[in-house]
Design a protein around this motif. Structure first.
Motif, PDB file in Angstrom:
ATOM      1  N   ARG A 113      19.430  47.928  25.152  1.00 27.32           N
ATOM      2  CA  ARG A 113      18.634  49.363  24.887  1.00 27.32           C
ATOM      3  C   ARG A 113      18.590  50.095  26.013  1.00 27.32           C
ATOM      4  N   LEU A 114      17.826  49.597  27.008  1.00 25.77           N
ATOM      5  CA  LEU A 114      17.586  50.384  28.344  1.00 25.77           C
ATOM      6  C   LEU A 114      18.918  50.928  29.056  1.00 25.77           C
ATOM      7  N   THR A 132       8.357  50.761  22.640  1.00 28.74           N
ATOM      8  CA  THR A 132       8.622  49.294  22.857  1.00 28.74           C
ATOM      9  C   THR A 132       9.562  49.184  23.776  1.00 28.74           C
ATOM     10  N   THR A 133      10.728  49.902  23.849  1.00 25.88           N
ATOM     11  CA  THR A 133      11.623  49.818  24.913  1.00 25.88           C
ATOM     12  C   THR A 133      11.397  50.485  26.275  1.00 25.88           C
ATOM     13  N   GLU A 134      11.160  51.695  26.170  1.00 25.09           N
ATOM     14  CA  GLU A 134      11.168  52.506  27.406  1.00 25.09           C
ATOM     15  C   GLU A 134       9.424  52.169  28.089  1.00 25.09           C
ATOM     16  N   VAL A 135       8.508  52.102  27.229  1.00 26.02           N
ATOM     17  CA  VAL A 135       7.003  51.822  27.714  1.00 26.02           C
ATOM     18  C   VAL A 135       7.018  50.237  27.801  1.00 26.02           C
ATOM     19  N   GLY A 136       7.187  49.455  26.628  1.00 25.84           N
ATOM     20  CA  GLY A 136       6.977  47.966  26.581  1.00 25.84           C
ATOM     21  C   GLY A 136       5.565  47.671  26.202  1.00 25.84           C
ATOM     22  N   PRO A 137       5.324  46.577  27.023  1.00 22.05           N
ATOM     23  CA  PRO A 137       3.829  46.188  26.836  1.00 22.05           C
ATOM     24  C   PRO A 137       2.795  47.075  27.298  1.00 22.05           C
ATOM     25  N   PRO A 152      13.171  50.657  34.449  1.00 20.20           N
ATOM     26  CA  PRO A 152      12.300  51.918  34.554  1.00 20.20           C
ATOM     27  C   PRO A 152      10.776  51.581  34.242  1.00 20.20           C
ATOM     28  N   SER A 153      10.561  50.324  33.600  1.00 23.63           N
ATOM     29  CA  SER A 153       9.072  49.779  33.189  1.00 23.63           C
ATOM     30  C   SER A 153       8.890  48.623  33.636  1.00 23.63           C
ATOM     31  N   LYS A 154       7.565  48.165  33.953  1.00 25.35           N
ATOM     32  CA  LYS A 154       7.374  46.817  34.421  1.00 25.35           C
ATOM     33  C   LYS A 154       7.295  45.969  32.818  1.00 25.35           C
ATOM     34  N   GLN A 155       8.048  44.907  32.863  1.00 32.13           N
ATOM     35  CA  GLN A 155       8.213  44.136  31.588  1.00 32.13           C
ATOM     36  C   GLN A 155       8.435  42.849  31.786  1.00 32.13           C
ATOM     37  N   PRO A 156       7.683  41.869  31.307  1.00 35.39           N
ATOM     38  CA  PRO A 156       8.198  40.502  31.550  1.00 35.39           C
ATOM     39  C   PRO A 156       9.407  40.245  30.791  1.00 35.39           C
ATOM     40  N   GLN A 184      16.530  44.026  24.681  1.00 36.79           N
ATOM     41  CA  GLN A 184      15.598  44.992  25.403  1.00 36.79           C
ATOM     42  C   GLN A 184      16.623  45.818  26.663  1.00 36.79           C
ATOM     43  N   HIS A 228      19.260  54.462  31.287  1.00 39.24           N
ATOM     44  CA  HIS A 228      18.419  53.951  32.454  1.00 39.24           C
ATOM     45  C   HIS A 228      18.913  53.072  33.191  1.00 39.24           C
ATOM     46  N   ASN A 284       1.718  50.797  32.361  1.00 36.76           N
ATOM     47  CA  ASN A 284       2.402  51.097  31.232  1.00 36.76           C
ATOM     48  C   ASN A 284       1.349  52.020  30.178  1.00 36.76           C
ATOM     49  N   LYS A 307       1.490  55.234  30.954  1.00 39.19           N
ATOM     50  CA  LYS A 307       2.809  55.769  30.531  1.00 39.19           C
ATOM     51  C   LYS A 307       2.818  55.870  29.040  1.00 39.19           C
TER      52      LYS A 307
END
Lengths: 464, 464
Positions: B232-233, A52-57, B106-110, B229, B238, A64, A67
């Motif tokens: 944590r990253l 949930t952190t490194e990949v996320g949604p 490192p990952s696309k997240q809103p 979030q 990261h 993603n 990923k």
């Protein structure tokens, strides 16, 4: 002395007899060890945190999602699964770009809305129209033809809260086909009170569909407090008009992958216990409850088993693709493996959050019930009750399996009282998972899977 | 018999003596009646529902702000207040048009972010830059010059939860001047963990400022789960880059109005008890807790007094304008009435939500303490404790009054344990208010106001 022993044997519960018949003392010791190991270990939490952190949604078809597929393969390998592979699944690729809404009459106010999955978009400035409210989906269905021309239909049905989530079915009808029914009456937009038990200002997305020959209209859900506000205004006698602006994209057919990791059985490797969850998630949150938890805890459960002893039958963890858009990974899996479904000796999916497992239920042939009862006995120390009904339905990804055969399905019922507070919202994030409860879930799956894999009797379903 | 009476008198508590000296039996009967009437009545709830539903958010200078001013005047008149009037206040008019954010590496997240009040906007595509995290505001202040060039500064301080909200002060420093300190080090954007005790995915807005000679950079807050979030990253090693896109507008000087309703006193009409709240709210929610509740319950408290009997001194309900942007209504009020501040015999503002009032405290001259204790005795049936410290600070709109004189200030302390879960978020909506607690608040203000108005002794503050 002999008399005493005889009396003791007479008092020995049925469960104990079944255990002794189906499992060696050494195997029962392994069950205890795997349960204790799962309760101690942070592995499922670490996996969930990482995903949930490194990949996320993880919206199907997104970067993603790709990923996540790599992440799962890598994790299975790192954890030492014997076999790791992927299988493709196609699905209708849909993407949300932007969403906003507001009440424009009688007073300008923002509306917290979300596009439902598969919805068409609006023109760039959105659509603005008067709202017609229906208290239930059936009221909308009963509305006269053409009565909603140039209107936005609003279904205001409130989902009921229940430990087993049984309020979902009645509420989700208005999501799946509300826009179709509204369009039949001439509506130019559809808005529903979210399928939600929450009282925070989050709109809940979810899959929806259109029907051939019926106009595709923009399809949205609003949060409970926003629905309350519309309801108060309308019941207060106000003419209410809203603007809904959603920008979405239909990207045609997409491809993703079921990711599968297996602990190979020593005696009957082709036979397997299927556990798992779905790897994809909606785009709004980070998919911690839905269904990062299911992914993480079933991966960890199988890993804990492998640490204790190689099982007789295989343990297969299947992380299904594109569940949210319509069980596309599951459909592909069970189609691909249609000729070997008899190899599945037990199947259970975790896709209902991460609150405690409070009940255990089977759906198996009669000769398998002693094994079920033996498993129940080993789940009892986790405060899990045995539901002696033998009528379990599995998680959503087992629906395509159930459609072709009555397979040996199991349910490890999670407490879902709060699940629909977070389901399909931006608020489905890691902090909503209680690490201690996740451990209990992991232990439950580990106990279930090792025993189903090691039982003397091969478990079978009721069949067609 | 005489001895017995003497003993009884000796045992009579100080409170009883004060009551008898300061209030007639008829007046004490009125206090009881007004308390009971307020506990029965739905008036404060009806006012709150009307304001938050029919007007909604009330950002200073907005169309809804103008509607709220009209609404308040109309309600005062309908409720039969003897005098109703407005007084202008000017303020820096600021508006939010759009806000969005995302983690891009490192990952696309809103990211759920909000612009802080007064923030400049970003270019249309937002700004994208690496994030540098600071655990506290002081760490940011201590950062070397130029160390944040082309970076976005992120202050990750967590507000503490407390019944009296004392975590707010330490946390709000990073909101008020975080962007200034970040810009001093060369940052191009500022982002902070919201001033929040909530665990839902809402960003909390609030007033912020710039400093002459220091570059004005976009100024934002993110929700607690989003801050978790990022943390944590970053702690996971990261490199994190984010995009923040806020579109805002500085509209120059705006004008709004304090709205004032008065129940005129029979004996000393020029002397008055000042109660009230602020009429404006942030734009994200509907300002139910902040501060629709304060508006509604003080209006209702005065109305309930007027229904029982005309008080000796006036009860003045002041609904302050533009509090959120910097106490502009309160500054205007106390400046305009600077020569008549001695007419204020007691002042209390409700601006801390609508949970129960649990404590009562004064800040008055010594000769006024018997009256305070008599009031405390009549608040006790509402489960309100007397804080015998005589050191109360009033609500925020009384700060400008405190700056010129030590006026007779009172605090009716509300339980603020959950207040900062909702404060300045989209989630500050009517459903967060408990109607029974609102009644208790209304009763507390009614009891306090009628007694301060009717006491034999004119209450005064400690003075300068």
């Amino acid at each position: 002395m002999k008399k005493l022993l005889t009396t003791l044997c007479a008092l020995m519960p049925l469960f104990g007899i079944a255990q002794a018949q189906e499992f060696t003392p050494e195997q029962l010791e392994q069950v205890k060890n795997v349960r204790e190991q799962a309760l101690k270990s942070n592995l499922s939490w670490q996996l969930l945190e990482s995903l949930t952190t490194e990949v996320g949604p993880r919206m199907p078809g997104s970067e993603n999602d790709k990923k996540a597929v790599k992440w799962a393969q890598q994790q299975f390998k790192t954890l030492g699964f014997d076999k790791v592979w992927t299988e493709p699944a196609t699905f209708p690729h849909w993407r949300r770009h932007h969403e906003a809404g507001s009440i424009v009459t009688p007073s300008k106010q923002p509306l917290r809305l979300t596009a439902l999955g598969n919805s068409v978009g609006t023109p760039a400035q959105g659509i603005t129209a008067p709202v017609v409210m229906f208290n239930t989906f059936d009221e909308l269905i009963a509305a006269p033809k053409n009565s909603l021309e140039d209107k936005i239909a609003f279904v205001n049905y409130r989902m009921k809260r229940h430990i087993d989530g049984n309020g979902y079915g009645p509420a989700v009808r208005a999501r799946r086909s509300g826009a179709v029914e509204a369009a039949k009456k001439g509506a130019i937009g559809y808005m529903m009170r979210s399928v939600s038990t929450g009282h925070h200002r989050f709109a809940h997305t979810g899959a929806s569909g259109y029907q051939a020959g019926i106009s595709k209209i923009p399809n949205t859900a609003i949060s409970n407090p926003d629905a309350d506000q519309l309801e108060r205004l309308i019941n207060g006698g106000h003419e209410v008009a809203v603007n809904m602006n959603i920008q979405t994209e239909d990207l045609g057919e997409g491809t993703s992958y079921n990711v599968i990791g297996e602990i190979t059985g020593s005696q009957f490797p082709e036979q397997y216990v299927l556990i798992g969850g779905h790897l994809d998630s909606w785009d709004l949150g980070t998919g911690a409850l839905d269904d990062g938890a299911g992914v993480a805890l079933t991966m960890a459960a199988a890993k804990h088993i492998s640490e204790i002893a190689q099982p007789k039958r295989s343990i297969r963890v299947v992380l299904f693709a594109a569940e949210e858009l319509g069980l596309w990974g599951a459909k592909a899996y069970f189609k691909r493996h249609a000729e070997q479904l008899d190899n599945i000796v037990a199947a259970a999916e975790s896709d209902f959050g991460a609150d405690v497992v409070y009940a255990f239920e089977s759906n198996v042939a009669a000769n398998a019930l002693p094994v079920v009862k033996a498993i129940a006995q080993q789940l009892a120390p986790l405060n899990i009750e045995y539901v002696n009904a033998n009528n379990a339905h599995g998680g959503p990804d087992l629906i395509p399996l159930n459609q072709v055969t009555n397979a040996p399905i199991f349910a490890l019922h999670q407490n879902g009282t709060d699940y629909f507070d977070y389901h399909h919202t931006a608020d489905d994030t890691l902090d909503k998972v209680d690490p201690r409860k996740l451990k209990q879930n992991t232990a439950a799956y580990a106990v279930f899977a090792i025993m189903a894999a090691n039982a003397k009797t091969k478990l079978t379903g009721k069949g067609k």
